[in-house]
Write an enzyme that holds these catalytic residues in place. Structure first.
Site, PDB file in Angstrom:
ATOM      1  N   TYR A  21      -0.371   4.872   6.175  1.00  0.00           N
ATOM      2  CA  TYR A  21      -1.230   3.712   6.442  1.00  0.00           C
ATOM      3  C   TYR A  21      -0.906   2.556   5.519  1.00  0.00           C
ATOM      4  CZ  TYR A  21      -4.185   4.497   2.279  1.00  0.00           C
ATOM      5  OH  TYR A  21      -4.651   4.618   0.989  1.00  0.00           O
TER       6      TYR A  21
ATOM      7  N   LYS B 233       2.453   6.168   1.093  1.00  0.00           N
ATOM      8  CA  LYS B 233       1.052   5.815   1.374  1.00  0.00           C
ATOM      9  C   LYS B 233       0.567   6.674   2.533  1.00  0.00           C
ATOM     10  CE  LYS B 233      -1.922   1.719   1.243  1.00  0.00           C
ATOM     11  NZ  LYS B 233      -2.787   2.193   0.168  1.00  0.00           N
TER      12      LYS B 233
ATOM     13  N   GLU C 203      -1.884   6.066 -12.229  1.00  0.00           N
ATOM     14  CA  GLU C 203      -2.575   4.963 -11.545  1.00  0.00           C
ATOM     15  C   GLU C 203      -4.032   5.340 -11.383  1.00  0.00           C
ATOM     16  OE1 GLU C 203      -1.186   4.473  -7.477  1.00  0.00           O
ATOM     17  OE2 GLU C 203      -0.830   6.617  -7.281  1.00  0.00           O
TER      18      GLU C 203
ATOM     19  N   LEU D 240       1.760   4.901  -6.355  1.00  0.00           N
ATOM     20  CA  LEU D 240       2.025   4.030  -5.220  1.00  0.00           C
ATOM     21  C   LEU D 240       2.555   2.687  -5.730  1.00  0.00           C
ATOM     22  CD1 LEU D 240       1.464   4.009  -2.057  1.00  0.00           C
ATOM     23  CD2 LEU D 240      -0.349   2.396  -2.665  1.00  0.00           C
TER      24      LEU D 240
HETATM   25  N1  PDD Z   1      -5.340   1.570  -1.748  1.00  0.00           N
HETATM   26  N2  PDD Z   1      -2.609   3.254  -5.706  1.00  0.00           N
HETATM   27  C1  PDD Z   1      -3.309   3.911  -4.763  1.00  0.00           C
HETATM   28  C2  PDD Z   1      -3.387   5.389  -4.843  1.00  0.00           C
HETATM   29  C3  PDD Z   1      -3.942   3.195  -3.730  1.00  0.00           C
HETATM   30  O1  PDD Z   1      -4.611   3.862  -2.772  1.00  0.00           O
HETATM   31  C4  PDD Z   1      -3.869   1.771  -3.715  1.00  0.00           C
HETATM   32  C5  PDD Z   1      -4.528   0.940  -2.657  1.00  0.00           C
HETATM   33  C6  PDD Z   1      -3.135   1.128  -4.727  1.00  0.00           C
HETATM   34  C7  PDD Z   1      -2.968  -0.370  -4.763  1.00  0.00           C
HETATM   35  O2  PDD Z   1      -2.048  -0.795  -3.788  1.00  0.00           O
HETATM   36  P1  PDD Z   1      -2.119  -2.252  -3.128  1.00  0.00           P
HETATM   37  O3  PDD Z   1      -2.116  -3.223  -4.237  1.00  0.00           O
HETATM   38  O4  PDD Z   1      -0.910  -2.339  -2.285  1.00  0.00           O
HETATM   39  O5  PDD Z   1      -3.415  -2.316  -2.349  1.00  0.00           O
HETATM   40  C8  PDD Z   1      -2.512   1.907  -5.701  1.00  0.00           C
HETATM   41  C9  PDD Z   1      -5.929   0.884  -0.622  1.00  0.00           C
HETATM   42  C10 PDD Z   1      -6.513  -0.452  -0.910  1.00  0.00           C
HETATM   43  C11 PDD Z   1      -6.864   1.843   0.100  1.00  0.00           C
HETATM   44  O6  PDD Z   1      -6.520   3.005   0.189  1.00  0.00           O
HETATM   45  O7  PDD Z   1      -7.903   1.408   0.612  1.00  0.00           O
END
Ligand code: PDD
Length: 284
Positions: A33, A147, A179, A203
């Site tokens: 996703y 992801k 993270e 991620l």
């Molecule tokens: N999640 N690390 C993890 C495990 C995440 O699920 C996310 C973001 C990030 C930050 O990535 P980005 O800057 O590309 O949003 C880091 C999204 C927002 C979610 O699962 O809703």
């Protein structure tokens, strides 16, 4: 979820969207996703999000069903159908529908689902006071760069933080920060900004990359380096970054104040730079 969603080539009201129970997303969590913010109808860092989507699909051996141009058309059409205001676009691609078997079926068509949700700005009070976080052992697998929709470990970790009255769990693997449960982590120490380097342990956040890029562009000292737990607990500032939370200051960690317990000056500078970047996109 609101209004109109996209499912396998159709735009339809959310209540009418149906996915068969044998979809491997439902049975196995076999899919990937993206979450992409859109400000004033304009998709934020779309090329980067589509590149990461393609990387996740390649890693899971699911064929990317659309070209980038097709993706853009779908996402922009959906945004238009859902009206004005800032939105976060959630898109998911699963391997598709098949009789349950762990191995991949020979012929299968990926299921594509996209929805929009209103993107609420982070509360002013939260921005002024910061949020609290706890540290937890990173219990996830070794492909955290993908992801994947298979988010059970992340959900359990986040819930532990919620149960402790906190906004996020900061994860530790082998003594190093990886993270957050759904965010990337930055630490400020003596004016220097640090975030862990990209690896299979985390991620590659699009917000993370933009923060690194903007920090460098504006002459802030920012490096990608391992963060041992001791550095985290002695940090002057800790930030969390994600598409939905932007850059969030952590002011309490494991019940101890971070720095002086208030959002720090480096965060304030970075936050302003980030908002300017967003406003420029809104006006473009
Ligand atoms: N999640 N690390 C993890 C495990 C995440 O699920 C996310 C973001 C990030 C930050 O990535 P980005 O800057 O590309 O949003 C880091 C999204 C927002 C979610 O699962 O809703």
């Amino acid at each position: 979820m609101s209004g109109i969603v996209y499912l396998n080539g159709e735009y339809l009201p959310a209540e009418e969207a149906r996915v068969p129970v044998l979809d491997r997303g439902f049975i196995f969590g076999d899919g990937v996703y993206e979450v992409i913010p859109a400000y004033n109808g304009k998709l934020f860092r779309l090329d980067e999000h589509l590149q990461r989507l393609d990387d996740s699909l390649t890693a899971t051996r699911i064929t990317n069903p659309y070209s980038n141009t097709e993706w853009r058309t779908i996402l922009e059409t959906l945004l238009e159908k859902n009206g004005d205001g800032d939105q976060s676009v959630y898109l998911q691609v699963t391997r598709g529908i098949a009789v349950r078997d762990h191995g991949f079926p020979e012929k299968i068509t990926p299921t594509v689902f996209v929805m929009c949700n209103p993107l609420k700005p982070v509360d002013n009070q939260v921005r002024e006071q910061g949020v609290c976080a706890i540290t937890l052992e990173d219990t996830r697998w070794k492909h955290c760069n993908i992801k994947a929709i298979t988010l059970l470990p992340n959900i359990l970790l986040r819930q532990e933080a919620v149960d402790a009255g906190c906004a996020e769990a900061i994860l530790i693997r082998d003594g190093l920060v990886t993270e957050g449960a759904a965010s990337n982590v930055f630490v400020v120490h003596d004016g220097r900004i640090t975030t862990p380097p990209k690896s299979r342990q985390l991620l590659p956040g699009i917000t993370r990359d933009l923060v690194v890029e903007l920090a460098n562009k504006h002459g802030l000292d920012c490096v990608e380096e391992d963060i041992p737990v001791a550095t985290l607990t002695q940090a002057d500032e800790i930030w969390l970054t994600s598409s939905t939370r932007e850059i969030l200051p952590v002011t309490r960690l494991d019940d101890q104040p971070v720095g002086d317990g208030r959002p720090g000056p480096v965060w304030a500078k970075m936050f302003a730079i980030y908002q300017d970047y967003k406003q420029a996109l809104r006006r473009a």
